[in-house]
Design a protein around this motif. Structure first.
Motif, mmCIF file in Angstrom:
data_model
loop_
_atom_site.group_PDB
_atom_site.id
_atom_site.type_symbol
_atom_site.label_atom_id
_atom_site.label_comp_id
_atom_site.label_asym_id
_atom_site.label_seq_id
_atom_site.Cartn_x
_atom_site.Cartn_y
_atom_site.Cartn_z
ATOM 1 N N VAL A 185 -8.388 4.015 5.166
ATOM 2 C CA VAL A 185 -8.096 5.437 4.199
ATOM 3 C C VAL A 185 -9.336 5.994 4.056
ATOM 4 O O VAL A 185 -9.564 7.347 4.057
ATOM 5 C CB VAL A 185 -7.500 4.686 3.093
ATOM 6 C CG1 VAL A 185 -7.484 5.892 2.050
ATOM 7 C CG2 VAL A 185 -6.016 4.599 3.532
ATOM 8 N N ALA B 37 1.338 4.313 -3.319
ATOM 9 C CA ALA B 37 1.019 5.668 -2.871
ATOM 10 C C ALA B 37 2.183 6.572 -3.085
ATOM 11 O O ALA B 37 2.211 7.601 -3.518
ATOM 12 C CB ALA B 37 0.602 5.661 -1.421
ATOM 13 N N ASP C 144 -5.295 -5.748 3.085
ATOM 14 C CA ASP C 144 -5.501 -4.711 2.179
ATOM 15 C C ASP C 144 -6.552 -3.821 2.136
ATOM 16 O O ASP C 144 -6.859 -2.650 2.053
ATOM 17 C CB ASP C 144 -5.280 -5.004 0.749
ATOM 18 C CG ASP C 144 -4.837 -4.102 -0.363
ATOM 19 O OD1 ASP C 144 -5.543 -3.319 -0.538
ATOM 20 O OD2 ASP C 144 -3.585 -4.039 -0.763
ATOM 21 N N ALA D 13 -7.740 -0.302 3.400
ATOM 22 C CA ALA D 13 -8.551 0.726 2.370
ATOM 23 C C ALA D 13 -9.524 1.356 3.114
ATOM 24 O O ALA D 13 -10.000 2.326 2.825
ATOM 25 C CB ALA D 13 -9.246 -0.219 1.353
ATOM 26 N N TRP E 68 -3.771 9.676 -4.221
ATOM 27 C CA TRP E 68 -2.585 8.946 -3.756
ATOM 28 C C TRP E 68 -3.237 7.342 -3.254
ATOM 29 O O TRP E 68 -2.240 6.478 -3.403
ATOM 30 C CB TRP E 68 -1.889 9.540 -2.361
ATOM 31 C CG TRP E 68 -2.882 9.727 -1.448
ATOM 32 C CD1 TRP E 68 -3.428 10.844 -1.024
ATOM 33 C CD2 TRP E 68 -3.051 9.095 -0.162
ATOM 34 N NE1 TRP E 68 -3.897 11.018 -0.019
ATOM 35 C CE2 TRP E 68 -3.879 9.708 0.594
ATOM 36 C CE3 TRP E 68 -2.686 7.838 0.073
ATOM 37 C CZ2 TRP E 68 -4.299 9.052 1.860
ATOM 38 C CZ3 TRP E 68 -2.660 7.104 1.175
ATOM 39 C CH2 TRP E 68 -3.714 8.043 2.040
ATOM 40 N N ALA E 69 -4.246 7.358 -2.713
ATOM 41 C CA ALA E 69 -4.748 6.151 -2.191
ATOM 42 C C ALA E 69 -5.394 5.156 -3.355
ATOM 43 O O ALA E 69 -5.638 3.987 -3.221
ATOM 44 C CB ALA E 69 -5.998 6.422 -1.209
ATOM 45 N N MET F 187 -3.682 1.673 -4.277
ATOM 46 C CA MET F 187 -3.274 0.895 -2.986
ATOM 47 C C MET F 187 -3.820 -0.426 -2.830
ATOM 48 O O MET F 187 -3.389 -1.418 -2.054
ATOM 49 C CB MET F 187 -3.638 1.848 -1.706
ATOM 50 C CG MET F 187 -2.696 3.006 -1.287
ATOM 51 S SD MET F 187 -3.205 4.080 0.001
ATOM 52 C CE MET F 187 -3.419 2.653 1.327
ATOM 53 N N ALA G 152 -12.053 10.245 -4.483
ATOM 54 C CA ALA G 152 -10.810 11.215 -4.513
ATOM 55 C C ALA G 152 -10.882 12.541 -5.481
ATOM 56 O O ALA G 152 -10.362 13.591 -5.367
ATOM 57 C CB ALA G 152 -9.725 10.581 -4.790
ATOM 58 N N ILE H 48 -12.407 4.361 -4.534
ATOM 59 C CA ILE H 48 -11.510 5.473 -3.758
ATOM 60 C C ILE H 48 -11.492 6.504 -5.028
ATOM 61 O O ILE H 48 -11.297 7.808 -4.692
ATOM 62 C CB ILE H 48 -10.150 4.968 -3.395
ATOM 63 C CG1 ILE H 48 -10.216 4.055 -2.219
ATOM 64 C CG2 ILE H 48 -9.509 6.153 -3.149
ATOM 65 C CD1 ILE H 48 -9.112 3.308 -1.741
ATOM 66 N N MET I 12 0.924 -1.062 -0.036
ATOM 67 C CA MET I 12 0.214 0.025 -0.023
ATOM 68 C C MET I 12 0.762 1.401 0.031
ATOM 69 O O MET I 12 0.593 2.178 -0.599
ATOM 70 C CB MET I 12 -1.201 -0.150 1.173
ATOM 71 C CG MET I 12 -2.009 -0.966 1.128
ATOM 72 S SD MET I 12 -3.255 -0.969 2.551
ATOM 73 C CE MET I 12 -2.220 -1.637 3.882
#
Length: 458
Positions: free
Chosen positions: A191, A130, A184, A188, A147-148, A151, A379, A375, A126
């Motif tokens: 995050v 990133a 993972d 997630a 950035w995520a 991951m 984002a 994500i 992860m």
């Protein structure tokens, strides 16, 4: 001095990716079968979405995707796309939470010795993507907000790729991929909860936590009956959604609360044949893998594949960062985490495998379809940017799948040998012969700790 990972002289050093204990293997096998079938359905749904969104019927696709329905008075007037992302994926994360709880209580994560490999590999897997994304957008003057996105590892998609190429990947490698994805998924959801939470409604959040407390109390009191848990779970989900925290957090929270250990017989009550977590996972895993995730993919993967959109994937820093994060960052991160575990602990690589096998598995971990798409939607708010990020997730996942296919197929002859040795049952008693040797744990080793110093296939 750090231990040499290639030194196999010491029998006290447990092998990485040795033969799984029988209880662990039988528990994981069912999950892998369901995820594999679900992954094939997921591939089909993604393909339908791409064809539909790039056909003359693309207007109908957008109309269905953006159609709103729900209960406005409860703050639940959502589009079809948001129902799949916030509602159906909560089922996916509920199952992920149960699987994580099982791994923590009775599986590979219950002791530091067995947890260190998937945890270190997942954390590195992860962090490095990133970092690759941030380095790419920093060099190109882009936005760091995505950035995520690179991951996450999509276990269903990865297993579907293995099914399509008809590989005989050993059970230990498949189990590692599953456990890696479980850790993972936890990363997630953390995050999402911490970095992608909208304006908080503290009253709704407090009510959601109160509902989770009631859920926990019902589990502690051994209260049974779906009529208690289903309405309570729906209420917790709705409150979590209205609190501003992503609604999927409710799913993973309830999964972590469900008991995954069976109660023994006591005070006239018979022993449990299955824990609440096992029963719920058995009921919901087909729904999650076969319905929830594919429907999410159907309404999330429908992106334009025009020449300009594909060109943007490799010319704009944000989508390029996602592609490099998935294909390069994941490979380096997972491989480095695994190697560091072998280098600085008493573990050693199973002598039947080579580091090339770990490299192939690391590339396969770069398939980040489902959670990466989720994500990406969180984002980026600009529709054009979101479309480019989704295209980047598709391209990156397909590149990772293609490279992994080439690497895995090169070693498939060796995998077939290991697979046949693992499944040989000469006496036809339903238990592979390898589990009836002195150094390999048998079905009576329900704690899954015995025999881990074995693992060499003969």
């Amino acid at each position: 001095m750090p231990a040499d990972p290639h030194d196999s002289s010491s029998s006290s050093r447990s092998p990485l990716f040795g033969v799984l204990p029988w209880p662990e293997r039988t528990a994981i096998a069912g999950a892998l079968r369901t995820e594999t079938v679900g992954g094939l359905v997921l591939l089909a749904a993604a393909l339908i979405a791409l064809i539909w969104a790039n056909s003359p019927l693309s207007g109908a696709y957008e109309t269905v995707r953006d159609f709103h329905f729900g209960i406005p008075a409860l703050g639940l007037d959502l589009s079809v796309q948001h129902w799949t992302a916030d509602g159906l994926l909560a089922v996916f994360f509920l199952v992920a939470g149960i699987e994580l709880k099982r791994e923590l209580v009775v599986g590979e994560l219950r002791t530091p010795a067995t947890a260190i490999l998937p945890v270190v590999a997942a954390v590195c897997g992860m962090a490095v993507p990133a970092a690759v994304y941030l380095a790419t957008v920093s060099a190109g003057g882009g936005s760091p907000g995505g950035w995520a996105v690179p991951m996450a590892t999509d276990i269903a998609f990865a297993l579907a790729v293995l099914a399509v190429i008809s590989t005989h990947l050993p059970a230990a490698l498949r189990a590692f991929l599953l456990t890696l994805a479980v850790v993972d998924d936890l990363g997630a959801i953390l995050v999402i909860a911490v970095f992608f939470t909208a304006d908080l409604n503290l009253w709704a959040l407090a009510a959601a936590f109160a509902g989770l407390a009631v859920f926990y109390l019902l589990q502690r009191l051994r209260v049974r009956g779906w009529w208690w848990y289903v309405p309570l779970g729906l209420a917790v989900w709705a409150l979590m959604y209205n609190s501003g925290v992503h609604a999927t957090v409710a799913g993973v929270a309830m999964g972590l609360i469900l008991r995954t250990q069976r109660d023994p017989a006591r005070k006239g009550r018979p022993a449990e044949t299955a824990s609440p977590g096992e029963r719920v996972a058995h009921l919901l895993r087909p729904l999650s893998a076969g319905v929830a995730v594919p429907l999410f993919a159907l309404f999330a993967a429908g992106v334009s594949l025009s020449g300009s959109a594909l060109a943007a994937v490799f010319t704009q820093p944000e989508p390029l960062g996602v592609v490099l994060g998935l294909v390069v960052g994941k490979t380096i991160g997972v491989f480095a985490g695994t190697y560091l575990t072998a280098r600085f602990t008493r573990a050693r690589l199973n002598p039947d495998l080579a580091w090339a096998d770990i490299g192939a598995l690391s590339v396969l971990a770069g398939i980040g379809f489902t959670v990466a798409l989720l994500i990406g939607e969180l984002a980026f708010t600009d529709p054009a940017a979101t479309e480019h990020i989704k295209a980047a997730v598709l391209v990156g996942s397909l590149l990772a799948a293609g490279f992994a296919t080439l690497l895995v197929r090169r070693r498939n002859r060796i995998y077939r040998h290991l697979y046949e040795a693992e499944n040989l049952d000469a006496d036809a008693d339903g238990i592979p012969d390898i589990y009836q040797r002195d150094t390999i744990p048998g079905p009576e080793d329900t704690d899954g700790t015995a025999g881990r110093t074995g693992g060499q296939h003969t």
